[in-house]
Design a protein around this motif. Structure first.
Motif, mmCIF file in Angstrom:
data_model
loop_
_atom_site.group_PDB
_atom_site.id
_atom_site.type_symbol
_atom_site.label_atom_id
_atom_site.label_comp_id
_atom_site.label_asym_id
_atom_site.label_seq_id
_atom_site.Cartn_x
_atom_site.Cartn_y
_atom_site.Cartn_z
ATOM 1 N N VAL A 94 0.898 -1.104 0.074
ATOM 2 C CA VAL A 94 0.035 0.137 -0.157
ATOM 3 C C VAL A 94 0.863 1.194 -0.154
ATOM 4 C CG1 VAL A 94 -0.151 -0.091 2.737
ATOM 5 C CG2 VAL A 94 -1.833 1.173 1.136
ATOM 6 N N TYR A 107 0.742 -5.349 3.124
ATOM 7 C CA TYR A 107 -0.332 -5.847 3.876
ATOM 8 C C TYR A 107 -0.898 -7.333 3.409
ATOM 9 C CZ TYR A 107 -2.918 -4.733 -0.347
ATOM 10 O OH TYR A 107 -3.502 -4.654 -1.653
ATOM 11 N N LEU A 215 -8.116 -2.498 -1.884
ATOM 12 C CA LEU A 215 -6.822 -3.014 -1.403
ATOM 13 C C LEU A 215 -7.098 -4.661 -2.172
ATOM 14 C CD1 LEU A 215 -6.454 -2.238 2.302
ATOM 15 C CD2 LEU A 215 -5.374 -1.193 0.165
ATOM 16 N N TYR A 224 -3.284 4.752 -1.560
ATOM 17 C CA TYR A 224 -4.155 4.822 -0.564
ATOM 18 C C TYR A 224 -4.249 6.093 -0.080
ATOM 19 C CZ TYR A 224 -6.764 3.180 3.654
ATOM 20 O OH TYR A 224 -7.695 3.024 4.562
#
Length: 594
Positions: A94, A107, A215, A224
């Motif tokens: 991200v 992530y 995501l 993001y």
């Protein structure tokens, strides 16, 4: 140049096929993540008590699809029963937008019942993190709150120092709210200093993450924006974290999916050995800043768990932390609660006002606070400007580390080994080398060996100040082990050894004679090292034979492989016969140079 042409060129010039290896590694990582981690989707409509058109999972009936089964009225929604697992569809990097330079974080979306050993494998193998030497888990409120400027500054400085100097991992809730936001501000300061990077791991419920649908993707770099809508019940990720575990139990807009997984992961890490060949486990400490009713219950769980987790409470940060600090102050060391019982009505009234709860819930929280006081030795209260016994003002990092020493009931030798691992000579001076401390035979010599292997210069000085004789310590086996160790700073010794001793088998232990040949080569024949002289050979043979016999007859005899070298570890009783170096610091200086 195409990848195929690049590979042909690399083969022609003798360069490894790095492009293809990187491509294969990426594919292997992706397939492993997809085959290991799962997501959860609700497969049965269980009507919510508040709205019959909304499932307990948080989605409307229409969002489930037309053919969704409907559970009988009154049935409780359970992730195990009412959700369907499938391979995860969200992992990658991200990229947080909005700053001068976008910050990045890894992530993954994973199921709430994921085994902790798989998560550790993800963190250490796939995300290339070093195993933690300390785990600091942060507990506190999820709602936003303000800290006194002075306390905020002290918390930032102390938390960063504790994490940086010890090689710790920090666990937080991951979202840009409450206590995690305060910790994120400290991590922002750390990134601006660029003096190392703290491993900050956010563990958040997938269902409360703002923009979670963005995501979704496999191995993607996802832009993001960490800006939450004021009207949204969801929360954005904190852009100061480097890693996120997004825990999915099939629900949307609800906290709680992450609680059990986080605690299991903490317990699993706490059970791991700090070093492969020691008995010490990875220490875990909980830091409490502010907090609500769930924080009180979390503290109770930590101090009553097996093994218990020590808790450091920041007094003055608000709500739960202040209440725990107050009760801790008036609790008796013997477990008697006479003083607190006399303040029962006052405390229950304070709990009602602080948490805005009814009388019944306040009485329950009062009972939980009293249970915490029965483990008073496991709770340490940090107050600004509070002085230690020596009269010095204690910093937060010192309070965190000394709380671990006191709570775990470690022997002085174990405490010293832990301080060495953290490279905290200040803690060793103030907490371990106290007046009248007795040491078992060989304990300080073992610490000296650890300090030399890991290049802990301040600890070498400290041990010399406290009675370690280098002339007695530096035996032939120890000096030889120092030359063979892979720890400490990198050097070119192994490359020079190839010249003087070519065609050696893999795992060969280099002897002092080999080292002497290297020194002779570097001196160009103008000097002959003592290790290669004829009179040294019978002395070496006698000492090493005695060393092997001592280890074979000892219950602590162990062999392990360190970087491909089969070393004999352990520490022999030092005798006058084996203390052969008249100038031991000269021998150590030569070993350091190589």
């Amino acid at each position: 140049m195409t990848p195929k042409e690049l590979n042909k060129y690399c083969a022609r010039v003798g360069v490894e096929d790095t492009f293809d290896d990187d491509q294969r590694d990426t594919k292997t990582t992706r397939s492993w993540i997809e085959s290991t981690f799962q997501k959860r989707d609700c497969k049965c409509f269980v009507a919510s008590a508040k709205d019959e058109h909304v499932c307990w999972c948080g989605l409307s009936k229409t969002a489930h699809g037309a053919n969704i089964p409907v559970a009988p009225a009154g049935e409780a929604w359970l992730p195990v029963k009412h959700t369907q697992p499938s391979p995860t569809d969200a992992y990658g990097t991200v990229e947080f937008q909005g700053g001068p330079h976008p910050t990045k974080a890894q992530y993954v979306r994973l199921s709430h019942d994921t085994r902790p050993e798989l998560i550790v494998q993800l963190l250490t193998r796939e995300w290339a993190l070093e195993r933690p030497k300390l785990l600091i888990t942060i507990q506190g409120g999820k709602a936003n709150f303000d800290l006194q400027p002075k306390l905020k500054k002290v918390l930032r400085k102390g938390l960063l120092k504790a994490a940086k100097t010890t090689g710790a991992w920090i666990f937080t809730g991951g979202t840009n709210t409450g206590v995690t936001r305060q910790v994120g501000d400290a991590l922002q300061l750390e990134r601006s200093q660029r003096a190392g990077r703290v491993v900050s791991i956010g563990i958040a419920p997938w269902g409360i993450v703002e923009g979670a649908n963005d995501l979704i993707g496999k191995g993607r770099d996802v832009p993001y924006h960490a800006m939450a809508s004021p009207r949204s019940k969801l929360a954005v990720l904190n852009n100061r974290h480097a890693y996120f575990l997004l825990v999915d139990n099939g629900s949307v807009g609800r906290y709680g999916a992450e609680i059990v997984l986080r605690r299991k992961l903490e317990k699993y890490i706490a059970a791991q050995k700090l070093h492969p060949y020691t008995h010490s486990s990875t220490p875990v400490v909980c830091l409490v800043i502010e907090g609500g009713t769930n924080t009180v219950r979390a503290v109770l769980e930590y101090v009553t768990d097996t093994p218990p987790v020590p808790v450091v409470v920041c007094d003055g940060s608000g709500r739960a932390a202040d209440l725990i600090a107050f009760v801790h102050k008036y609790a008796s060391e013997t477990g008697e609660q006479t003083v607190l019982e006399s303040m029962r009505d006052y405390l229950i009234g304070t709990i009602q006002k602080t948490f805005e709860v009814g009388l019944q819930q306040a009485e329950c929280l009062y009972s939980e606070l009293l249970q915490c006081t029965r483990k008073k030795n496991l709770i340490t209260v940090f107050r600004i400007q509070e002085r230690a016994e020596g009269g010095e003002v204690q910093e937060l990092d010192q309070v965190i580390l000394t709380a671990l020493f006191r709570a775990q009931h470690l022997s002085p030798s174990e405490q010293l080994s832990l301080a060495l691992t953290w490279n905290r000579v200040d803690i060793a001076r103030s907490e371990i080398f106290v007046y009248g401390q007795e040491w078992p035979r060989g304990a300080l010599d073992e610490a000296m060996m650890q300090a030399l292997e890991h290049d802990r210069i301040d600890f070498v000085k400290l041990l010399l100040e406290n009675g370690v004789s280098m002339r007695k310590f530096l035996t032939i086996p120890r000096l030889e082990e120092l030359y063979n160790t892979k720890s400490g700073p990198s050097n070119t010794l192994r490359y020079i050894l190839r010249d003087v001793r070519p065609h050696l088998p893999r795992g060969y232990i280099h002897t002092l004679h080999d080292i002497g040949l290297v020194i002779n080569k570097l001196m160009g024949g103008a000097y002959r090292c003592y290790y290669t002289r004829r009179k040294f050979r019978p002395i070496y043979a006698k000492v090493m034979n005695k060393s092997v016999n001592v280890h074979r007859n000892s219950a602590s005899f162990t062999r392990h492989n360190a970087g491909g070298l089969s070393l004999i570890t352990g520490f022999m009783p030092v005798t006058t016969e084996m203390a052969l170096f008249d100038y031991p610091f000269n021998e150590l200086l030569v070993s350091i140079l190589y």
